[in-house]
Design a protein around this motif. Structure first.
Motif, short mmCIF file in Angstrom:
data_model
loop_
_atom_site.label_atom_id
_atom_site.label_comp_id
_atom_site.label_asym_id
_atom_site.label_seq_id
_atom_site.Cartn_x
_atom_site.Cartn_y
_atom_site.Cartn_z
N THR A 54 -4.54 16.09 5.22
CA THR A 54 -4.12 14.89 4.51
C THR A 54 -5.03 13.76 4.96
O THR A 54 -5.98 13.97 5.72
CB THR A 54 -2.62 14.58 4.75
N SER B 148 0.86 -1.19 0.00
CA SER B 148 0.00 0.00 0.00
C SER B 148 0.89 1.24 0.00
O SER B 148 2.10 1.14 0.24
CB SER B 148 -0.91 0.04 1.24
N ALA C 162 -4.13 8.06 7.03
CA ALA C 162 -3.05 7.07 6.85
C ALA C 162 -1.67 7.70 7.00
O ALA C 162 -0.71 7.01 7.33
CB ALA C 162 -3.18 6.41 5.47
N ALA D 55 0.25 9.72 -3.21
CA ALA D 55 -0.70 8.60 -3.29
C ALA D 55 -1.76 8.83 -4.36
O ALA D 55 -2.07 7.95 -5.16
CB ALA D 55 -1.37 8.39 -1.94
N SER E 176 0.52 3.49 2.26
CA SER E 176 0.82 3.63 3.68
C SER E 176 2.08 2.85 4.04
O SER E 176 2.93 3.33 4.79
CB SER E 176 -0.34 3.12 4.54
N SER F 122 -0.14 5.23 -4.51
CA SER F 122 -1.09 4.18 -4.13
C SER F 122 -1.71 3.54 -5.36
O SER F 122 -1.96 4.21 -6.36
CB SER F 122 -2.19 4.79 -3.27
C1 PLP Z 1 -5.01 7.03 -0.61
C2 PLP Z 1 -4.07 7.88 0.10
C3 PLP Z 1 -3.12 7.35 1.00
C4 PLP Z 1 -3.10 5.89 1.40
O1 PLP Z 1 -2.91 5.02 0.32
P1 PLP Z 1 -3.09 3.42 0.60
O2 PLP Z 1 -2.49 2.80 -0.62
O3 PLP Z 1 -4.55 3.17 0.72
O4 PLP Z 1 -2.35 3.11 1.84
C5 PLP Z 1 -2.21 8.21 1.57
N1 PLP Z 1 -2.20 9.53 1.29
C6 PLP Z 1 -3.10 10.08 0.44
C7 PLP Z 1 -3.03 11.54 0.15
C8 PLP Z 1 -4.06 9.28 -0.18
O5 PLP Z 1 -4.94 9.85 -1.02
#
Ligand code: PLP
Length: 411
Positions: free
Chosen positions: A96, A70, A99, A168, A72, A190
């Motif tokens: 933000t 992920s 996560a 992400a 994260s 992500s």
């Molecule tokens: C979606 C997102 C995350 C987390 O991504 P995952 O792959 O679901 O862990 C972190 N930061 C931002 C800004 C996001 O949009």
């Protein structure tokens, strides 16, 4: 005639469905189902995960990529790979996704929040004021809204503070023509279904730093000598780094499966279209929303070119009650608008991050922004007619709430 009535409408579309996965993924997945070869380190070389890493690094113009479970996980590994000691302070924007502070805590570090302005970008005065008390920075480009990376890098470089980019949800965004995620020491992306590339779950980190990526690769779960499968193109700096770190780091096992990589690889070719159509759709809807006296779409900083799959706008001249009534009116018209700071338990409202030790910080600028900042999904696949239907519903909802009010007060 009102702005919403000028647009020919159809029913607002479902904006939560993803695009179909390209047909090319099917053959690769079928072959994998036959052999059961789902683990990235079973094959001696060129597993789908390894190929994805090579292709993604080339697409972004970075030296190394490491695919993980992920974004994260990528953020967590970034902080671990930087070697931050327990209790290190990591500056993050107060706007933000939950996560991000969570990954800081996961890495045994302390999140320090900084103010974000009503244009969704880091407030540079507050950023600079907090910088001397922190050990690292994570910049979240929320929905692609890019903070002043020139100023951030100058301030951080002058203090030798490493910058991790949380990109992400920002794949395809550029800053001075350069891909977001390649500006700081590490960039993280992500593959969760609401992002530009969809594997259901997954993430990837990119960097040009051999020592850093070697540490991240080992900690992601390249146990024993599996790191050798990251040396397809022969890289002496990387090989030496693996030698230095052998047996010295914990294994967190945050690897990506071959199945996920097979879903992503054929989507890489779709990036330019998704970026182009997403931007065109966003700019079209933004120009319609701007016709309303109660809605504003903040301008981007000049060097930014975004790849939006959603639109953010601020409510102006509305009370809290008006804002809630507006969200309800939009829902009644078939369009989901979340107001980050008004919907209950929103994961992007910093006061809901109560897992951070200590009292909720006073961040009046960010709080004010969140209480009027709206978010509506606008995937790249929408037709012009569907975009118009969404815009009409939003404009109509503002009129439902504020039009009556204006008449009642005779203004
Ligand atoms: C979606 C997102 C995350 C987390 O991504 P995952 O792959 O679901 O862990 C972190 N930061 C931002 C800004 C996001 O949009």
């Amino acid at each position: 005639m009102s702005a919403s009535a000028q647009i020919t409408t159809c029913l607002p579309p479902n904006t939560y469905d993803a695009e179909p996965i390209p047909e090319a993924a099917r053959a690769a997945i079928d072959a994998m189902l036959q052999t059961g070869d789902l683990f990235r380190y079973t094959a001696p070389q060129d597993s789908p995960v390894s190929l994805l890493e090579t292709e993604f690094a080339a697409t972004m113009g970075s030296r190394y990529a490491l695919a993980v479970s992920s974004c994260s996980a990528a953020l967590f590994l970034s902080l671990k790979a930087l070697g931050l000691p327990r209790g290190a302070r990591v500056l993050i924007p107060a706007f933000t996704f939950a996560a991000v502070p969570s990954s800081v805590i996961h890495a045994d570090c302390v999140p320090v929040l900084c103010e974000v302005g009503d244009n969704y970008r880091i407030d540079m005065t507050d950023f600079e004021a907090r910088l001397d008390s922190v050990d690292a920075v994570i910049v979240s480009h929320m929905r692609g809204h890019t903070s002043d990376m020139d100023a951030i890098m100058a301030l951080c470089d002058a203090r030798s503070i490493p910058v991790v980019e949380d990109a992400a949800h920002s794949l395809g965004t550029t800053w001075h023509g350069r891909n977001i995620g390649t500006i700081g020491r590490i960039g993280c992306f992500s593959f969760q279904s609401y992002k530009l590339l969809n594997a259901g779950e997954g993430g990837i980190m990119i960097t040009d730093d051999a020592d850093l990526v070697a540490r991240a690769i080992i900690m992601s779960g390249a146990y024993e000598h599996n790191w050798a499968k990251h040396l397809a193109h022969g890289d002496n700096a990387l090989k030496a780094a693996f030698g230095r770190w052998q047996n010295k780091l914990p294994l967190y096992n945050l690897r990506l499966s071959n199945l996920s990589a097979a879903l992503i690889r054929p989507q890489l070719d779709e990036i330019p279209r998704r970026v182009r159509d997403g931007r065109a759709g966003h700019d079209h809807v933004a120009s319609l929303l701007e016709q309303s006296p109660w809605l504003t779409v903040p301008a981007a900083l000049e060097p930014e070119k975004r790849a939006p799959d959603s639109i953010q706008f601020n409510l102006t001249g509305m009370s809290d009650a008006d804002a809630l009534a507006f969200a309800k009116a939009a829902a009644d018209r078939g369009v989901k608008v979340q107001i980050f700071g008004q919907s209950q338990d929103n994961a992007r409202a910093f006061w809901n991050w109560q897992f951070i030790e200590g009292p909720v910080p006073e961040l009046p600028m960010t709080r004010a922004m969140l209480s009027r900042a709206c978010d509506t999904r606008l995937p790249a696949r929408l037709t012009r007619q569907q975009q118009d239907a969404i815009a009409a519903a939003i404009l109509g909802a503002a009129e439902d709430v504020m039009g009556d009010e204006a008449r009642a007060y005779g203004t």
